[in-house]
Design an enzyme around this catalytic site. Structure first.
Site, PDB file in Angstrom:
ATOM      1  N   HIS A 153       0.854  -1.200   0.000  1.00  0.00           N
ATOM      2  CA  HIS A 153       0.000   0.000   0.000  1.00  0.00           C
ATOM      3  C   HIS A 153       0.884   1.242   0.000  1.00  0.00           C
ATOM      4  CE1 HIS A 153      -2.926   2.957   1.353  1.00  0.00           C
ATOM      5  NE2 HIS A 153      -3.866   2.103   0.972  1.00  0.00           N
ATOM      6  N   ARG A 156      -3.063   1.312  -4.114  1.00  0.00           N
ATOM      7  CA  ARG A 156      -2.758  -0.111  -4.328  1.00  0.00           C
ATOM      8  C   ARG A 156      -3.454  -0.582  -5.600  1.00  0.00           C
ATOM      9  NH1 ARG A 156      -6.772  -3.039  -0.194  1.00  0.00           N
ATOM     10  NH2 ARG A 156      -7.937  -1.216   0.511  1.00  0.00           N
ATOM     11  N   LYS A 170      -7.247   0.022  -7.265  1.00  0.00           N
ATOM     12  CA  LYS A 170      -8.062   0.908  -6.428  1.00  0.00           C
ATOM     13  C   LYS A 170      -8.114   2.298  -7.052  1.00  0.00           C
ATOM     14  CE  LYS A 170      -9.831  -0.115  -3.173  1.00  0.00           C
ATOM     15  NZ  LYS A 170      -9.998  -0.495  -1.780  1.00  0.00           N
ATOM     16  N   ASP A 199      -6.598   9.028  -5.391  1.00  0.00           N
ATOM     17  CA  ASP A 199      -6.892   9.812  -4.179  1.00  0.00           C
ATOM     18  C   ASP A 199      -5.767  10.850  -4.026  1.00  0.00           C
ATOM     19  OD1 ASP A 199      -7.048  10.785  -1.555  1.00  0.00           O
ATOM     20  OD2 ASP A 199      -7.657   8.863  -0.695  1.00  0.00           O
ATOM     21  N   CYS A 232      -4.436  12.276  -1.526  1.00  0.00           N
ATOM     22  CA  CYS A 232      -3.432  12.146  -0.466  1.00  0.00           C
ATOM     23  C   CYS A 232      -2.266  11.257  -0.893  1.00  0.00           C
ATOM     24  CB  CYS A 232      -4.036  11.667   0.849  1.00  0.00           C
ATOM     25  SG  CYS A 232      -4.700  10.003   0.812  1.00  0.00           S
ATOM     26  N   TYR A 233      -2.483  10.387  -1.917  1.00  0.00           N
ATOM     27  CA  TYR A 233      -1.362   9.569  -2.402  1.00  0.00           C
ATOM     28  C   TYR A 233      -0.342  10.415  -3.169  1.00  0.00           C
ATOM     29  CZ  TYR A 233      -4.320   5.728  -0.930  1.00  0.00           C
ATOM     30  OH  TYR A 233      -5.113   4.889  -0.177  1.00  0.00           O
ATOM     31  N   ASP A 243      -9.831  14.528  -1.638  1.00  0.00           N
ATOM     32  CA  ASP A 243      -9.442  13.228  -2.181  1.00  0.00           C
ATOM     33  C   ASP A 243      -9.694  13.192  -3.702  1.00  0.00           C
ATOM     34  OD1 ASP A 243     -10.085  10.638  -3.135  1.00  0.00           O
ATOM     35  OD2 ASP A 243     -10.933   9.929  -1.271  1.00  0.00           O
ATOM     36  N   ASP A 261     -10.836  18.438   3.378  1.00  0.00           N
ATOM     37  CA  ASP A 261     -10.548  18.280   4.809  1.00  0.00           C
ATOM     38  C   ASP A 261      -9.082  18.628   5.036  1.00  0.00           C
ATOM     39  OD1 ASP A 261      -8.843  15.807   4.623  1.00  0.00           O
ATOM     40  OD2 ASP A 261     -10.688  14.973   3.817  1.00  0.00           O
ATOM     41  N   HIS A 263      -6.372  15.968   3.681  1.00  0.00           N
ATOM     42  CA  HIS A 263      -6.118  16.024   2.242  1.00  0.00           C
ATOM     43  C   HIS A 263      -5.527  17.359   1.821  1.00  0.00           C
ATOM     44  CE1 HIS A 263      -8.645  12.387   2.241  1.00  0.00           C
ATOM     45  NE2 HIS A 263      -7.867  12.061   1.223  1.00  0.00           N
TER      46      HIS A 263
HETATM   47  C1  LIG Z   1       2.877   8.484   9.659  1.00  0.00           C
HETATM   48  C2  LIG Z   1       1.643   7.758   9.379  1.00  0.00           C
HETATM   49  C3  LIG Z   1       0.706   7.550  10.492  1.00  0.00           C
HETATM   50  C4  LIG Z   1       1.437   7.286   8.138  1.00  0.00           C
HETATM   51  C5  LIG Z   1       0.235   6.625   7.653  1.00  0.00           C
HETATM   52  C6  LIG Z   1       0.495   6.101   6.278  1.00  0.00           C
HETATM   53  C7  LIG Z   1      -0.716   5.459   5.690  1.00  0.00           C
HETATM   54  C8  LIG Z   1      -0.984   4.027   6.024  1.00  0.00           C
HETATM   55  C9  LIG Z   1      -1.471   6.170   4.836  1.00  0.00           C
HETATM   56  C10 LIG Z   1      -2.608   5.631   4.078  1.00  0.00           C
HETATM   57  C11 LIG Z   1      -3.880   6.276   4.483  1.00  0.00           C
HETATM   58  C12 LIG Z   1      -5.046   5.869   3.616  1.00  0.00           C
HETATM   59  C13 LIG Z   1      -5.601   6.835   2.669  1.00  0.00           C
HETATM   60  C14 LIG Z   1      -5.573   4.662   3.732  1.00  0.00           C
HETATM   61  C15 LIG Z   1      -6.748   4.298   2.928  1.00  0.00           C
HETATM   62  O1  LIG Z   1      -6.864   2.936   2.834  1.00  0.00           O
HETATM   63  P1  LIG Z   1      -8.173   2.396   2.122  1.00  0.00           P
HETATM   64  O2  LIG Z   1      -8.108   0.920   2.077  1.00  0.00           O
HETATM   65  O3  LIG Z   1      -9.372   3.009   2.758  1.00  0.00           O
HETATM   66  O4  LIG Z   1      -8.079   3.088   0.706  1.00  0.00           O
HETATM   67  P2  LIG Z   1      -7.587   2.548  -0.709  1.00  0.00           P
HETATM   68  O5  LIG Z   1      -8.757   1.968  -1.367  1.00  0.00           O
HETATM   69  O6  LIG Z   1      -7.125   3.795  -1.403  1.00  0.00           O
HETATM   70  O7  LIG Z   1      -6.471   1.570  -0.480  1.00  0.00           O
HETATM   71 ZN   LIG Z   2      -7.028  10.149   0.849  1.00  0.00          ZN
END
Ligand SMILES: CC(C)=CCC/C(C)=C/CC/C(C)=C/COP(=O)(O)OP(=O)(O)O
Ligand SMILES: [Zn+2]
Length: 433
Positions: free
Chosen positions: A232, A275, A278, A281, A283-284, A334, A341, A344
């Protein structure tokens, strides 16, 4: 050939393969509508006199949004009571990246907010009288770095922080996020960021950490949260950034990592997903985008080589799709249809900065031989060059924001001041180094 079954189970009644494939088409529709009458990013690359509202950073609106959040959060935010250091980081970093002033009042309010969150046994809690937490401590230390100044730095009890970090450490080199808490790559990253900033990176703290990250690389090539779990973007940034702090890229296969990371940029949207299969977004733009400068350093690619993704296309996604031109509220989001927010807003701005400013390290720079000494850490931290010719600002030059450090996600200037302060302090008592 007719299908074996009378009903084709691969598709639902509407002809979609999965819920995500349906959502993917929805995203392409909304992004496509926005891109319909906009110019291709390649023709906008170097900025200039095109007054194109779709590729303009709405600085004033975003600053207003951030300052209104600092002024007082809506009552619904009380469920996020455990994220107080994060709110500080998101607001302060977003303002800093846009070059806004962090004045004395904001500095002292930050100090007053964070000081009571430090646990007497070390580490920062997310909210008053909660358990000290690695993510909260990471955000608190970065927020303190952003406001800067001795009064802020002196909040942190380094000795207690080191003792507490050691209690979070597990035998396999990983870290728990809090006492009896979850164990994943975020823990290693948070611990390494904190320790490198505060000059408490002792050999006992780092032992086994790089090997743990290596075990989190999956068959796809990216890094997952812990061994055996899907790769991820969030964990990939954490893993790669921690390896950069540790100077230990040897524990991952960089070729497979590069291939997985490059596959995260979506050809149509231009932004990244987190990943395989998917959705895009904003934030990536940091979690994946920020990993590219580090990868560049790991691969020792020549300073003239560009990153392994399309920087203009990412900027188009951030400016055209993560801002809402139809709403005065400000903040970034996003994807179209989502509300802006603070999280983001910060990560889109970090990603925007990293895609505008090429931050590279000269592979011919003298290698630091002694990997165990803490005194090589500050040199490595500040080794990045922010001024090679590859600067690329989509839209007008006024869209340019402040360069940020890919490992720490905050601007270089406050980072340099923090490093200067903490590395002029004596080593920890009883330290092995
Ligand atoms: C320092 C620190 C605490 C770092 C965190 C790093 C981290 C794990 C960031 C990912 C955050 C995120 C958008 C998850 C979404 O997963 P999802 O399964 O909801 O979304 P998807 O479908 O995009 O994978
Ligand atoms: Zn995001």
């Amino acid at each position: 050939m007719p299908h074996l079954f009378s009903y084709d189970f691969r598709y639902d009644d509407n002809g979609y393969e999965t819920e995500t494939s349906r959502k993917q088409l929805d995203v392409e529709d909304s992004v496509g509508n926005i891109y319909l009458d906009s110019v291709e990013p390649s023709s906008l690359k170097y900025g200039g006199d095109i007054d194109d509202s779709k590729h303009r950073l709405f600085r004033d609106k975003h600053e207003q949004f951030l300052r209104s959040m600092i002024g007082g959060l809506p009552s619904g935010f009380k469920v996020l009571d455990a994220s107080q250091p994060w709110f500080s980081l998101w607001c302060l970093n977003s303002l800093s990246i846009m070059g806004c002033d962090i004045d004395d009042e904001l500095q002292s309010r930050t100090i007053d907010t964070l000081k009571p969150l430090q646990d007497p046994e070390g580490g920062f809690c997310g909210g008053n009288r909660q358990l000290p937490h690695l993510a909260g401590s990471y955000a608190a230390v970065l927020a303190i770095t952003l406001v800067g100044g001795e009064e802020a730095y002196r909040i942190v009890d380094r000795e207690a922080m080191h003792r507490w970090l050691m209690t979070m450490k597990n035998a396999d080199g990983s870290f728990s996020m809090h006492k009896d808490g979850e164990v994943d790559v975020r823990g290693v990253y948070c611990a390494m960021v904190i320790a490198s900033l505060l000059n408490i990176m002792t050999p006992d703290l780092v032992r086994g950490a790089a090997e743990f990250i290596g075990r989190c690389q999956t068959c796809e090539g990216g890094i997952g949260p812990f061994p055996g779990v899907e790769a991820h973007g969030g964990y990939t940034l954490c893993g790669l950034a921690a390896l950069e702090i540790l100077d230990r890229f040897d524990t991952v296969n960089l070729t497979r990592l590069a291939r997985w990371m490059s596959a995260r940029q979506l050809g149509f949207e231009g932004g990244f997903n987190g990943r395989t299969n998917k959705l895009v977004d904003g934030c990536y733009s940091y979690w994946v985008g920020g990993a590219f400068p580090i990868l560049q350093k790991a691969l020792e690619r020549a300073a003239r080589d560009d990153y392994l993704y399309d920087r203009a296309a990412l900027q188009r996604y951030i400016l055209a799709c993560c801002q809402d031109a139809t709403n005065d509220m400000g903040g970034l989001r996003d994807k179209p249809g989502k509300s802006p927010d603070l999280y983001h807003t910060m990560y889109c701005l970090v990603g925007l900065s990293l895609s505008q400013h090429y931050v590279g390290v000269d592979p011919n720079a003298k290698k630091l031989e002694d990997k165990t000494s803490v005194y090589t850490v500050p040199v490595r931290m500040m080794q990045w060059d922010v001024s090679p010719p590859q600067k690329l600002v989509l839209g007008q030059q006024s869209n340019a924001v402040v360069p940020v450090h890919p490992v720490y996600s905050i601007p270089f200037r406050p980072l340099a001041a923090c490093v200067k302060y903490f590395y002029s302090l004596p080593p920890l008592s009883g330290s092995l180094v």
